[in-house]
Scaffold this motif. Structure first.
Motif, PDB file in Angstrom:
ATOM      1  N   VAL A   1      37.662 -35.135  -5.619  1.00 55.58           N
ATOM      2  CA  VAL A   1      36.429 -34.349  -5.686  1.00 55.58           C
ATOM      3  C   VAL A   1      36.710 -32.934  -5.205  1.00 55.58           C
ATOM      4  O   VAL A   1      37.662 -32.681  -4.461  1.00 55.58           O
ATOM      5  CB  VAL A   1      35.302 -34.971  -4.820  1.00 55.58           C
ATOM      6  CG1 VAL A   1      34.919 -36.343  -5.327  1.00 55.58           C
ATOM      7  CG2 VAL A   1      35.722 -35.031  -3.342  1.00 55.58           C
ATOM      8  N   VAL A   2      35.868 -32.010  -5.637  1.00 59.42           N
ATOM      9  CA  VAL A   2      35.873 -30.651  -5.105  1.00 59.42           C
ATOM     10  C   VAL A   2      34.706 -30.564  -4.131  1.00 59.42           C
ATOM     11  O   VAL A   2      33.571 -30.911  -4.479  1.00 59.42           O
ATOM     12  CB  VAL A   2      35.739 -29.603  -6.221  1.00 59.42           C
ATOM     13  CG1 VAL A   2      35.635 -28.197  -5.633  1.00 59.42           C
ATOM     14  CG2 VAL A   2      36.923 -29.686  -7.170  1.00 59.42           C
ATOM     15  N   ALA A   3      34.978 -30.121  -2.906  1.00 54.82           N
ATOM     16  CA  ALA A   3      33.951 -30.124  -1.867  1.00 54.82           C
ATOM     17  C   ALA A   3      33.914 -28.785  -1.138  1.00 54.82           C
ATOM     18  O   ALA A   3      34.910 -28.044  -1.110  1.00 54.82           O
ATOM     19  CB  ALA A   3      34.219 -31.256  -0.872  1.00 54.82           C
ATOM     20  N   CYS A   4      32.767 -28.501  -0.531  1.00 49.87           N
ATOM     21  CA  CYS A   4      32.588 -27.247   0.206  1.00 49.87           C
ATOM     22  C   CYS A   4      31.460 -27.426   1.221  1.00 49.87           C
ATOM     23  O   CYS A   4      30.824 -28.488   1.287  1.00 49.87           O
ATOM     24  CB  CYS A   4      32.265 -26.102  -0.748  1.00 49.87           C
ATOM     25  SG  CYS A   4      30.765 -26.369  -1.720  1.00 49.87           S
ATOM     26  N   HIS A   5      31.202 -26.399   1.992  1.00 52.05           N
ATOM     27  CA  HIS A   5      30.085 -26.428   2.939  1.00 52.05           C
ATOM     28  C   HIS A   5      28.771 -26.589   2.171  1.00 52.05           C
ATOM     29  O   HIS A   5      28.611 -26.021   1.080  1.00 52.05           O
ATOM     30  CB  HIS A   5      30.064 -25.135   3.758  1.00 52.05           C
ATOM     31  CG  HIS A   5      29.100 -25.164   4.889  1.00 52.05           C
ATOM     32  ND1 HIS A   5      27.747 -24.889   4.713  1.00 52.05           N
ATOM     33  CD2 HIS A   5      29.261 -25.440   6.203  1.00 52.05           C
ATOM     34  CE1 HIS A   5      27.129 -24.997   5.868  1.00 52.05           C
ATOM     35  NE2 HIS A   5      28.020 -25.328   6.803  1.00 52.05           N
TER      36      HIS A   5
END
Length: 295
Positions: free
Chosen positions: A167-171
């Motif tokens: 997955v691509v994740a961020c804040h």
């Protein structure tokens, strides 16, 4: 020819440690004793097994020919010693290597279930990146590897194991989380927090995501998943990690997973040296791994 098991054990340890001093410490022997055992073995065989470079000993082609046979002889010797042990045919020590994601998120539960199934509890676990695990398998320092990076190495048997999803994740407050119907083009010019070269996670990003972006920047290169999660949580960039690895951060609302039109499936792999002697214990563990699923 009279080759002693002690000489073979010294040979293998020197091959792994690359110095007489380090081998002596690992074997709890004096340096003269290690040097003598190695010298006697080379004299018996009529061949040098190492190239000398200052104080380092680098295994040569003759040594590489001997290494799998020496490893098998010592393993069979251990089998003989344990043949009539009350614990039965699965006695012995199992040395397992796992890459970061597998080692932290999956292997502990695999070992829990294997111990319950087999009543065997003498295993060691070494966690590093895929490249390091492959190197240690090649040097017979590990019995089996469980990794996420694709491996193409002629001396290793590579078998498909479990499936994973990246997955691509961020804040949660990152601007990308505000975009509806997110596309890969929206990731252009993003700052990425990535694993180090040799990691299967980095390999996935470079092979599956980076080629679809015209421009991207690396903000940080880190060698642990938790450090990457913390940097992304701090708003320092976006990252690509296993869903298993980020689940706890998403649950705590420290990270958000971006919904992208991208096939993020990847394969985990089971590795062992092509010439590795398969003891009853190793065979049992290999079979258990292939039938095991993460619940």
């Amino acid at each position: 020819m009279n080759i002693a098991l002690k000489q073979l054990r010294v040979f293998i340890t020197v091959a792994q440690e690359r110095t007489i001093t380090a081998a002596a410490e690992k074997l709890f022997l004096s340096k003269p004793a290690v040097s003598m055992a190695l010298s006697e073995l080379e004299k018996h065989l009529g061949h040098r097994l190492f190239d000398r470079n200052n104080n380092r000993l680098i295994i040569n082609e003759q040594g590489k020919r001997l290494l799998p046979l020496a490893d098998e002889l010592l393993a069979r010797s251990d089998d003989i010693e344990l043949l009539f042990d009350h614990a039965g045919p699965i006695s012995g020590k199992l040395k397992i290597g796992s890459s970061d994601t597998v080692g932290n998120q999956i292997t502990p539960f695999l070992l829990r279930d294997f111990r319950h199934h087999s009543k065997h509890d003498d295993q060691s676990l070494f966690i590093s990146n895929t490249a390091q695990i492959c190197h240690m398998l090649s040097e017979f320092e590990l019995d089996i590897g469980l990794v996420e990076g694709k491996v193409q190495q002629s001396d290793l048997v590579v078998q498909p194991w479990l499936d994973d999803e990246m997955v691509v994740a961020c804040h949660p407050d990152h601007p990308l989380t505000k975009i509806g119907n997110l596309s890969l083009s929206d990731l252009e010019h993003s700052q990425w927090i990535l694993r180090e070269p040799g990691s299967g996670t980095r390999e996935f990003f470079l092979n599956r995501i980076a080629p679809r972006l015209e421009e991207w920047q690396q903000a940080f290169e880190l060698n642990t998943t938790e450090a990457i999660i913390n940097c992304a949580t701090a708003g320092l960039g976006i990252t690509c990690l296993s869903r298993l690895a980020v689940e706890h951060a998403v649950k705590d609302n420290r990270l958000a997973i971006l919904d992208l039109p991208l096939d993020t499936h990847r394969q985990y792999w089971l590795l062992y040296h092509r010439e590795k002697y398969q003891s009853p214990l190793l065979k049992l563990f290999l079979d258990f791994c292939q039938s095991w699923t993460l619940n």
